[in-house]
Design a protein around this motif. Structure first.
Motif, PDB file in Angstrom:
ATOM      1  N   GLU A   1      42.254  40.902  64.513  1.00 14.29           N
ATOM      2  CA  GLU A   1      43.241  40.647  66.031  1.00 14.29           C
ATOM      3  C   GLU A   1      44.368  39.619  65.529  1.00 14.29           C
ATOM      4  OE1 GLU A   1      39.271  39.201  67.964  1.00 14.29           O
ATOM      5  OE2 GLU A   1      38.668  40.917  67.672  1.00 14.29           O
ATOM      6  N   GLY A   2      44.600  39.660  65.105  1.00  5.60           N
ATOM      7  CA  GLY A   2      45.631  38.878  64.356  1.00  5.60           C
ATOM      8  C   GLY A   2      46.068  37.807  64.314  1.00  5.60           C
ATOM      9  N   LYS A   3      44.603  37.046  64.047  1.00  2.00           N
ATOM     10  CA  LYS A   3      44.389  35.719  63.984  1.00  2.00           C
ATOM     11  C   LYS A   3      44.659  35.426  62.306  1.00  2.00           C
ATOM     12  CE  LYS A   3      41.247  34.668  68.079  1.00  2.00           C
ATOM     13  NZ  LYS A   3      39.657  33.935  68.442  1.00  2.00           N
ATOM     14  N   ARG A   4      45.300  34.189  62.074  1.00  2.00           N
ATOM     15  CA  ARG A   4      45.623  33.760  60.276  1.00  2.00           C
ATOM     16  C   ARG A   4      43.804  33.488  60.166  1.00  2.00           C
ATOM     17  NH1 ARG A   4      50.831  35.318  58.397  1.00  2.00           N
ATOM     18  NH2 ARG A   4      52.274  35.675  59.566  1.00  2.00           N
ATOM     19  N   HIS A   5      43.303  33.586  59.385  1.00  2.00           N
ATOM     20  CA  HIS A   5      41.871  33.145  58.505  1.00  2.00           C
ATOM     21  C   HIS A   5      41.007  33.889  58.081  1.00  2.00           C
ATOM     22  CE1 HIS A   5      38.287  30.697  59.059  1.00  2.00           C
ATOM     23  NE2 HIS A   5      37.581  31.714  59.517  1.00  2.00           N
ATOM     24  N   VAL A   6      41.117  32.931  56.812  1.00  2.00           N
ATOM     25  CA  VAL A   6      40.355  34.156  55.603  1.00  2.00           C
ATOM     26  C   VAL A   6      38.717  32.733  55.606  1.00  2.00           C
ATOM     27  CG1 VAL A   6      39.908  34.399  53.065  1.00  2.00           C
ATOM     28  CG2 VAL A   6      42.347  34.602  54.582  1.00  2.00           C
ATOM     29  N   GLN A   7      37.837  33.716  55.816  1.00  2.00           N
ATOM     30  CA  GLN A   7      36.538  32.890  55.181  1.00  2.00           C
ATOM     31  C   GLN A   7      36.019  33.825  53.621  1.00  2.00           C
ATOM     32  OE1 GLN A   7      33.628  34.519  58.674  1.00  2.00           O
ATOM     33  NE2 GLN A   7      32.107  32.824  57.342  1.00  2.00           N
ATOM     34  N   MET A   8      35.400  33.031  53.316  1.00  2.00           N
ATOM     35  CA  MET A   8      35.617  33.582  51.630  1.00  2.00           C
ATOM     36  C   MET A   8      33.788  32.571  51.476  1.00  2.00           C
ATOM     37  SD  MET A   8      38.801  32.247  49.447  1.00  2.00           S
ATOM     38  CE  MET A   8      38.539  30.653  49.854  1.00  2.00           C
ATOM     39  N   GLU A   9      33.451  33.664  50.146  1.00  3.42           N
ATOM     40  CA  GLU A   9      31.995  33.133  49.624  1.00  3.42           C
ATOM     41  C   GLU A   9      32.058  33.324  48.697  1.00  3.42           C
ATOM     42  OE1 GLU A   9      28.290  34.935  51.525  1.00  3.42           O
ATOM     43  OE2 GLU A   9      29.797  35.409  53.033  1.00  3.42           O
ATOM     44  N   SER A  10      31.276  32.441  47.313  1.00  3.57           N
ATOM     45  CA  SER A  10      31.962  32.541  46.010  1.00  3.57           C
ATOM     46  C   SER A  10      30.827  31.987  45.085  1.00  3.57           C
ATOM     47  CB  SER A  10      33.237  31.690  45.930  1.00  3.57           C
ATOM     48  OG  SER A  10      33.431  30.380  45.449  1.00  3.57           O
ATOM     49  N   GLN A  11      31.102  32.155  44.078  1.00  3.04           N
ATOM     50  CA  GLN A  11      29.982  32.319  42.921  1.00  3.04           C
ATOM     51  C   GLN A  11      30.325  32.297  41.662  1.00  3.04           C
ATOM     52  OE1 GLN A  11      26.333  31.540  42.821  1.00  3.04           O
ATOM     53  NE2 GLN A  11      27.077  30.767  40.814  1.00  3.04           N
ATOM     54  N   PHE A  12      30.737  31.068  40.684  1.00  8.92           N
ATOM     55  CA  PHE A  12      31.327  30.702  39.773  1.00  8.92           C
ATOM     56  C   PHE A  12      30.284  30.865  38.777  1.00  8.92           C
ATOM     57  CE2 PHE A  12      33.335  27.370  42.043  1.00  8.92           C
ATOM     58  CZ  PHE A  12      34.944  27.738  41.740  1.00  8.92           C
ATOM     59  N   TYR A  13      30.815  30.971  37.636  1.00  7.79           N
ATOM     60  CA  TYR A  13      29.586  31.596  36.284  1.00  7.79           C
ATOM     61  C   TYR A  13      30.922  30.583  35.374  1.00  7.79           C
ATOM     62  CZ  TYR A  13      28.179  35.076  39.083  1.00  7.79           C
ATOM     63  OH  TYR A  13      26.970  35.618  40.052  1.00  7.79           O
ATOM     64  N   PRO A  14      29.872  30.154  34.350  1.00  9.19           N
ATOM     65  CA  PRO A  14      30.572  29.996  33.055  1.00  9.19           C
ATOM     66  C   PRO A  14      31.353  31.091  32.135  1.00  9.19           C
ATOM     67  CG  PRO A  14      27.978  29.733  32.921  1.00  9.19           C
ATOM     68  CD  PRO A  14      28.597  30.572  33.579  1.00  9.19           C
ATOM     69  N   THR A  15      31.859  30.888  31.144  1.00 14.17           N
ATOM     70  CA  THR A  15      32.976  31.855  30.337  1.00 14.17           C
ATOM     71  C   THR A  15      32.741  31.168  28.803  1.00 14.17           C
ATOM     72  OG1 THR A  15      34.753  30.750  30.628  1.00 14.17           O
ATOM     73  CG2 THR A  15      34.463  32.463  31.583  1.00 14.17           C
ATOM     74  N   PRO A  16      31.589  31.270  28.325  1.00 16.80           N
ATOM     75  CA  PRO A  16      31.073  29.952  26.983  1.00 16.80           C
ATOM     76  C   PRO A  16      32.301  30.931  26.152  1.00 16.80           C
ATOM     77  CG  PRO A  16      28.803  30.972  28.009  1.00 16.80           C
ATOM     78  CD  PRO A  16      30.332  32.161  28.395  1.00 16.80           C
ATOM     79  N   ASN A  17      32.179  29.623  24.828  1.00 16.85           N
ATOM     80  CA  ASN A  17      33.424  30.357  23.566  1.00 16.85           C
ATOM     81  C   ASN A  17      32.944  31.351  22.723  1.00 16.85           C
ATOM     82  OD1 ASN A  17      34.942  28.268  24.482  1.00 16.85           O
ATOM     83  ND2 ASN A  17      33.525  26.458  23.095  1.00 16.85           N
ATOM     84  N   GLU A  18      32.173  31.527  22.452  1.00 18.48           N
ATOM     85  CA  GLU A  18      31.402  32.774  22.153  1.00 18.48           C
ATOM     86  C   GLU A  18      31.619  34.597  23.288  1.00 18.48           C
ATOM     87  OE1 GLU A  18      27.684  31.304  24.159  1.00 18.48           O
ATOM     88  OE2 GLU A  18      29.153  30.854  23.014  1.00 18.48           O
ATOM     89  N   ILE A  19      32.224  34.011  24.409  1.00 17.13           N
ATOM     90  CA  ILE A  19      32.303  35.542  25.050  1.00 17.13           C
ATOM     91  C   ILE A  19      33.770  35.410  24.902  1.00 17.13           C
ATOM     92  CG2 ILE A  19      33.049  36.127  27.416  1.00 17.13           C
ATOM     93  CD1 ILE A  19      29.904  36.701  26.186  1.00 17.13           C
ATOM     94  N   ILE A  20      34.317  33.758  25.391  1.00 19.44           N
ATOM     95  CA  ILE A  20      36.076  33.669  25.344  1.00 19.44           C
ATOM     96  C   ILE A  20      36.368  34.428  23.691  1.00 19.44           C
ATOM     97  CG2 ILE A  20      35.718  33.148  28.055  1.00 19.44           C
ATOM     98  CD1 ILE A  20      37.227  30.260  25.706  1.00 19.44           C
ATOM     99  N   ARG A  21      36.139  34.119  23.190  1.00 15.30           N
ATOM    100  CA  ARG A  21      37.048  34.328  21.692  1.00 15.30           C
ATOM    101  C   ARG A  21      35.982  35.317  20.781  1.00 15.30           C
ATOM    102  NH1 ARG A  21      37.345  27.344  20.836  1.00 15.30           N
ATOM    103  NH2 ARG A  21      38.562  27.782  21.577  1.00 15.30           N
ATOM    104  N   GLY A  22      35.114  36.635  21.584  1.00 13.45           N
ATOM    105  CA  GLY A  22      34.559  36.948  20.557  1.00 13.45           C
ATOM    106  C   GLY A  22      35.046  38.979  21.302  1.00 13.45           C
ATOM    107  N   ASN A  23      34.539  39.359  20.885  1.00  9.38           N
ATOM    108  CA  ASN A  23      34.521  41.282  21.398  1.00  9.38           C
ATOM    109  C   ASN A  23      35.317  41.580  22.714  1.00  9.38           C
ATOM    110  OD1 ASN A  23      34.440  44.204  22.072  1.00  9.38           O
ATOM    111  ND2 ASN A  23      34.404  44.138  19.871  1.00  9.38           N
TER     112      ASN A  23
END
Length: 470
Positions: free
Chosen positions: A100-122
């Motif tokens: 309806e033309g209204k500039r509005h954003v509604q958000m729901e979110s969830q954080f998850y860790p990024t362990p070193n073995e994941i970001i430096r693995g395969n």
């Protein structure tokens, strides 16, 4: 009042005994107005190389087309998913863009860790982990039965031929997962989702967090055509005229360019302002010789530059009674958050000493003054260098449009800009000094890396619908 008099007393004593020697160590950290103007010109030249078809393959500033063709116009609506991968945490979001033309954003979110073995693995395991987190979120929010449009914020250099494709050029910010460089990260995510065989998604866009920042602010201010990240990493994007982008066919309209300006200087063009402390930090990093400009300007590296200078000053007997503690020898111990705290105008010398004691550094009040001076020199240089790069971009936009005076808004995100007591002011002053005919407004982004990807997805859906109707 006593604390003020005491500080003045120690400062005057420091000035007599040490200030000239300390200044000699910090001399190369201090950039003159002429040097900054020269850096601005050099950056502009590197931008032109990145935009040109013949020179782009070897350009240090990659100037990557994003295939984002428009900022939000307020008519976007619907429900979207957004993934945000690019830092110490990974996030999944559900975003409702209002109707309806209204500039509005509604958000729901969830954080998850990024362990070193994941970001430096395969790489396969990395994207399977992302799919696992996505599945967990969709189950929690009861979304598995829906095929929602999804935008992926992927805050690493990617070469794109479409909005929904992104080939990873190279990892930054500590990520080193194997078998990803040269691959389409959207395909890798699609395959990981397919292997789970639990849900289906319409992946509409892969975007950089810088672009997301610009789009989030553009939703509030149509004059916002630049995005800046000044946090753990450093980057800039802006809306460029299609006629200037030789790598993409078509000369009408605009497209957002992800500059990937962190690579400025990788070809040696800023070696004259590169100090031995920058060399120490670079050689101890995960990507030696790369992202040189980012290593001089971003939060991931500033604390380490300070530590290298403190070691040098201590070796010369100008700090900590000439005693280099084991803590000071430890790479990464001087986090950028300490640099921000030490530079706070409200912080008395006694509090600075307490911070140094937390780091295992037995300091005097004189030491505290010197450390504060070092922190100030390093952060000021970072802000001025960012300002020189931004000034090059706004001046280019003014000239390209044939304007005597340009009014433009920059959307900004990042902890360095938001939390450091002086960084934002120095950056803004530098832009004003170097680009006096540009009236630049700075607008803080509210969750550009999450909301921005959803808004880009919403804009893409709007443009797709408009094409169908035409």
């Amino acid at each position: 009042m006593f604390a003020v008099h005491l500080m003045a007393f120690y400062f005057s004593k420091l000035k007599e005994d040490q200030i000239k020697k300390v200044d000699r160590f910090l001399y190369h950290m201090r950039l003159s107005d002429d040097t900054l103007l020269d850096i601005m010109r050099r950056f502009r030249a590197e931008m032109e190389k990145g935009l040109a078809k013949d020179t782009n393959p070897t350009a240090a500033v990659k100037m990557l087309p994003t295939f984002v063709r428009a900022i939000p116009d307020g008519s976007e609506n619907g429900e979207f998913l957004s993934l945000d991968l690019g830092g110490s945490k990974f996030r999944v979001l559900k975003v409702q863009v209002a109707e309806e033309g209204k500039r509005h954003v509604q958000m729901e979110s969830q954080f998850y860790p990024t362990p070193n073995e994941i970001i430096r693995g395969n790489g396969t395991e990395l994207f399977e982990y992302v799919a696992d987190c996505l599945a967990d979120f969709m189950k929690t929010k009861d979304l598995k039965h829906k095929k929602l449009p999804l935008g992926l914020t992927f805050s690493f250099p990617c070469r794109q031929t479409k909005l929904e494709e992104g080939t990873l050029i190279g990892w930054t910010k500590g990520f080193k997962a194997t078998d990803c460089e040269g691959e389409d990260v959207v395909d890798m995510l699609r395959e990981a989702i397919k292997r789970r065989n639990e849900f289906d998604l319409d992946i509409v866009a892969v975007v950089n967090d810088t672009v997301g920042t610009m789009m989030t602010c553009g939703y509030e201010d149509p004059n916002c055509e630049i995005g800046l990240i000044a946090g753990t990493g450093s980057n800039m994007c802006y809306m460029e005229d299609m006629r200037n982008i030789e790598m993409v066919e078509g000369g009408e309209g605009k497209m957002c360019i992800n500059t990937e300006w962190g690579g400025f200087g990788d070809n040696g063009c800023i070696d004259d302002i590169w100090t031995r402390y920058d060399t120490e930090v670079d050689e101890g990093s995960l990507n030696p010789g790369k992202q040189r400009y980012e290593k001089m300007t971003s939060g991931m590296y500033l604390g380490e530059i300070v530590r290298q200078i403190l070691i040098d000053l201590t070796k010369q007997g100008l700090l900590f009674r000439g005693q280099i503690s084991e803590r000071l020898r430890t790479r990464g111990i001087f986090e950028t958050k300490f640099l921000s705290q030490i530079e706070s105008d409200r912080l008395a010398l006694l509090q600075v000493r307490r911070i140094l004691q937390q780091l295992g550094l037995d300091s005097t009040c004189e030491d505290s003054i010197v450390v504060k001076e070092v922190c100030g020199a390093v952060s000021r240089r970072a802000a001025q260098l960012c300002g020189a790069g931004l000034a090059a971009i706004v001046e280019k936009r003014r000239e390209d449009q044939g304007l005597e005076h340009l009014r433009i808004t920059v959307g900004v995100d990042g902890t360095l800009y938001k939390l450091h007591p002086h960084f934002s002011r120095i950056l803004q002053e530098t832009v004003k000094e170097l680009a006096p005919r540009c009236d630049v407004t700075f607008m803080l982004s509210e969750d550009g890396s999450g909301k921005g990807a959803a808004l880009i997805t919403a804009v893409a859906k709007r443009l797709q619908q408009a094409q169908k109707e035409n």
